[in-house]
Motif scaffolding. Structure first.
Motif, PDB file in Angstrom:
ATOM      1  N   GLY A   1     -42.928  35.979  77.540  1.00  0.00           N
ATOM      2  CA  GLY A   1     -41.515  35.667  77.504  1.00  0.00           C
ATOM      3  C   GLY A   1     -40.882  35.888  76.151  1.00  0.00           C
ATOM      4  N   SER A   2     -41.530  36.630  75.274  1.00  0.00           N
ATOM      5  CA  SER A   2     -40.982  36.957  73.966  1.00  0.00           C
ATOM      6  C   SER A   2     -41.083  38.454  73.742  1.00  0.00           C
ATOM      7  CB  SER A   2     -41.722  36.200  72.857  1.00  0.00           C
ATOM      8  OG  SER A   2     -43.087  36.594  72.803  1.00  0.00           O
ATOM      9  N   THR A   3     -40.470  38.925  72.655  1.00  0.00           N
ATOM     10  CA  THR A   3     -40.480  40.340  72.304  1.00  0.00           C
ATOM     11  C   THR A   3     -41.154  40.508  70.952  1.00  0.00           C
ATOM     12  OG1 THR A   3     -38.404  40.695  73.495  1.00  0.00           O
ATOM     13  CG2 THR A   3     -39.073  42.394  71.934  1.00  0.00           C
ATOM     14  N   LEU A   4     -42.059  41.471  70.850  1.00  0.00           N
ATOM     15  CA  LEU A   4     -42.734  41.801  69.605  1.00  0.00           C
ATOM     16  C   LEU A   4     -42.312  43.199  69.180  1.00  0.00           C
ATOM     17  CD1 LEU A   4     -44.827  41.490  67.328  1.00  0.00           C
ATOM     18  CD2 LEU A   4     -46.586  42.247  68.950  1.00  0.00           C
ATOM     19  N   MET A   5     -41.650  43.290  68.023  1.00  0.00           N
ATOM     20  CA  MET A   5     -41.269  44.583  67.473  1.00  0.00           C
ATOM     21  C   MET A   5     -42.203  44.946  66.325  1.00  0.00           C
ATOM     22  SD  MET A   5     -37.696  45.963  65.765  1.00  0.00           S
ATOM     23  CE  MET A   5     -37.857  44.974  64.291  1.00  0.00           C
ATOM     24  N   VAL A   6     -42.760  46.156  66.349  1.00  0.00           N
ATOM     25  CA  VAL A   6     -43.642  46.668  65.304  1.00  0.00           C
ATOM     26  C   VAL A   6     -42.981  47.894  64.707  1.00  0.00           C
ATOM     27  CG1 VAL A   6     -45.950  47.488  64.751  1.00  0.00           C
ATOM     28  CG2 VAL A   6     -45.639  45.820  66.584  1.00  0.00           C
ATOM     29  N   THR A   7     -42.764  47.863  63.408  1.00  0.00           N
ATOM     30  CA  THR A   7     -42.034  48.959  62.751  1.00  0.00           C
ATOM     31  C   THR A   7     -42.905  50.158  62.414  1.00  0.00           C
ATOM     32  OG1 THR A   7     -42.393  47.959  60.575  1.00  0.00           O
ATOM     33  CG2 THR A   7     -40.407  47.310  61.768  1.00  0.00           C
TER      34      THR A   7
ATOM     35  N   ALA B   1     -49.264  39.412  75.404  1.00  0.00           N
ATOM     36  CA  ALA B   1     -48.509  39.303  76.653  1.00  0.00           C
ATOM     37  C   ALA B   1     -47.019  39.498  76.455  1.00  0.00           C
ATOM     38  CB  ALA B   1     -48.768  37.938  77.290  1.00  0.00           C
ATOM     39  N   ALA B   2     -46.574  39.693  75.228  1.00  0.00           N
ATOM     40  CA  ALA B   2     -45.150  39.853  74.956  1.00  0.00           C
ATOM     41  C   ALA B   2     -44.704  41.281  75.232  1.00  0.00           C
ATOM     42  CB  ALA B   2     -44.857  39.487  73.500  1.00  0.00           C
ATOM     43  N   ASP B   3     -43.399  41.459  75.477  1.00  0.00           N
ATOM     44  CA  ASP B   3     -42.839  42.800  75.550  1.00  0.00           C
ATOM     45  C   ASP B   3     -42.915  43.452  74.177  1.00  0.00           C
ATOM     46  OD1 ASP B   3     -42.310  42.263  78.155  1.00  0.00           O
ATOM     47  OD2 ASP B   3     -40.137  42.049  77.923  1.00  0.00           O
ATOM     48  N   LEU B   4     -43.131  44.765  74.157  1.00  0.00           N
ATOM     49  CA  LEU B   4     -43.292  45.479  72.897  1.00  0.00           C
ATOM     50  C   LEU B   4     -42.113  46.413  72.670  1.00  0.00           C
ATOM     51  CD1 LEU B   4     -47.088  46.480  72.969  1.00  0.00           C
ATOM     52  CD2 LEU B   4     -46.029  44.567  71.763  1.00  0.00           C
TER      53      LEU B   4
END
Length: 392
Positions: free
Chosen positions: A91-97, A114-117
């Motif tokens: 239920g969260s979003t993980l952003m990787v630069t 399990a987070a959206d990427l």
């Protein structure tokens, strides 16, 4: 009237002398106090890290982070993969630069959350998260305007973006995937891949989210819809010293128990201490010859030491002193260096006196006497040996 003491000083002159001696100490203490207060002040809330949510420069991402925060999205900024994996909950979003400096284990750990990427120019992580069905190219075309040309609602809300990177895909299988904003070489600026309740978005141009370009075309609309899909956003920018080590639960180190100001304050205190030591240190001057009130003859010193040996029944120490003196004088007489081994001196004595080597070895290096009679006998034998060496 000013009172003058017997040494000719007054209260004013004494105060001036104290000030001359201690003024630099007071200055050093004042500097240390000011530095300590400065270290205790809150750290600046801005940085120069590219795409960081606290970077207000053109390359930063502060504008986008502030707008997301105003819309109710909690932005959690992390610099290590361990912290990113721990914060990337369902239920969260993980952003990787970027995944340029990440190891294989770090990539697999991030892909397994399990987070959206939301991946910005991270080919290894994109391939690991989509089982090799999506990845990035490195063509890097020039900045241009690209229209959506797809049915994805996020892309259609943006309409068009101004970007210079590209994301290419090789999607196969029954998974839902979308490619948007095509380029002339067949790749796309934006691609999405979803399976079950998880979504993975690929952005080919990482600087599309930067402060200087987020307001161009529909860049802001695409960024806000992609990153604001959930109320919790983990903003991960890998640090150069990010090794992916996960501390054990409950484990603590000495540095973790100290406040962040402890290290700079400790280094500053060390510098102040060294400065004070150099400033106040007194160098040794030349040796000053002083006339002694009493002249002690060498013979009296020798007899005094002998009496001490006799009173303490130190037959071994006395014998060692007699043997060392005899061996040194014989070696100088025979031209044997003082650093020579005992057998070399004995060989020279054998040639000079004609005595047996075993007898000479026992005389110079044998066991110490245990009584006064043995010590007297040893002294007489050593005297005879020196007489033979000096008068062969």
């Amino acid at each position: 009237m000013t009172a003058v003491l017997g040494d000719g000083t007054t209260a004013a002159t004494r105060a001036a002398g104290r000030w001359q001696r201690w003024r630099w100490v007071l200055v050093a203490v004042l500097v240390a106090a000011v530095a300590g207060v400065a270290a205790l002040l809150p750290e600046p809330r801005t940085s120069a890290t590219p795409l960081a949510p606290d970077n207000p420069t053109d390359s930063g991402g502060r504008a986008l982070a502030q707008v997301l925060g105003d819309q109710g999205v909690e932005v959690e900024y992390v610099r290590t993969s361990a912290a990113a994996v721990a914060a990337a909950r369902p239920g969260s979003t993980l952003m990787v630069t970027s995944d340029l400096a990440l190891s294989r284990d770090q990539v697999e750990a991030l892909a397994g959350t399990a987070a959206d990427l939301v991946l910005l120019d991270s080919p290894a992580l994109a391939s690991a998260a989509t089982d090799g069905r999506m990845s990035f190219t490195t063509t890097g075309p020039a900045l241009a305007r690209h229209t959506a040309q797809c049915a994805d609602p996020d892309a259609r809300a943006a309409g068009a973006v101004r970007a210079g990177g590209a994301a290419s895909t090789g999607v196969t299988g029954p998974w839902s995937s979308t490619l948007c904003f095509p380029l002339d070489d067949g790749s796309h600026v934006y691609g999405s891949w979803s399976q079950d309740d998880r979504r993975i978005d690929l952005i080919g141009d990482a600087l599309l989210f930067s402060n200087s370009r987020v307001t161009e075309e529909g860049n802001a609309a695409l960024a806000l819809r992609v990153l604001g899909r959930h109320d919790h956003l983990v903003w991960y920018i890998p640090a150069l010293d990010d090794l992916g080590a996960q501390p054990e639960p409950g484990a603590s180190t000495v540095t973790s128990l100290l406040p962040p100001q402890a290290l700079p304050l400790g280094l500053l205190s060390l510098v102040v201490l060294l400065t004070a030591a150099i400033w106040r240190g007194r160098r040794l001057g030349p040796v000053v010859a002083e006339r002694l009130p009493v002249v002690v003859r060498a013979a009296e010193t020798t007899r005094g030491r002998a009496r001490l040996y006799r009173r303490g029944r130190a037959h071994g120490h006395a014998a060692a002193a007699l043997r060392a003196g005899a061996a040194d004088r014989c070696a100088r007489r025979l031209g044997v260096p003082s650093s020579a081994a005992p057998e070399h001196l004995i060989d020279a004595l054998v040639r000079a006196t004609g005595r047996d080597a075993t007898t000479l070895g026992a005389l110079l290096y044998g066991p110490p006497p245990t009584d006064d009679a043995g010590l007297r006998t040893l002294a007489r034998q050593l005297d005879d040996l020196e007489s033979e060496v000096h008068h062969p």
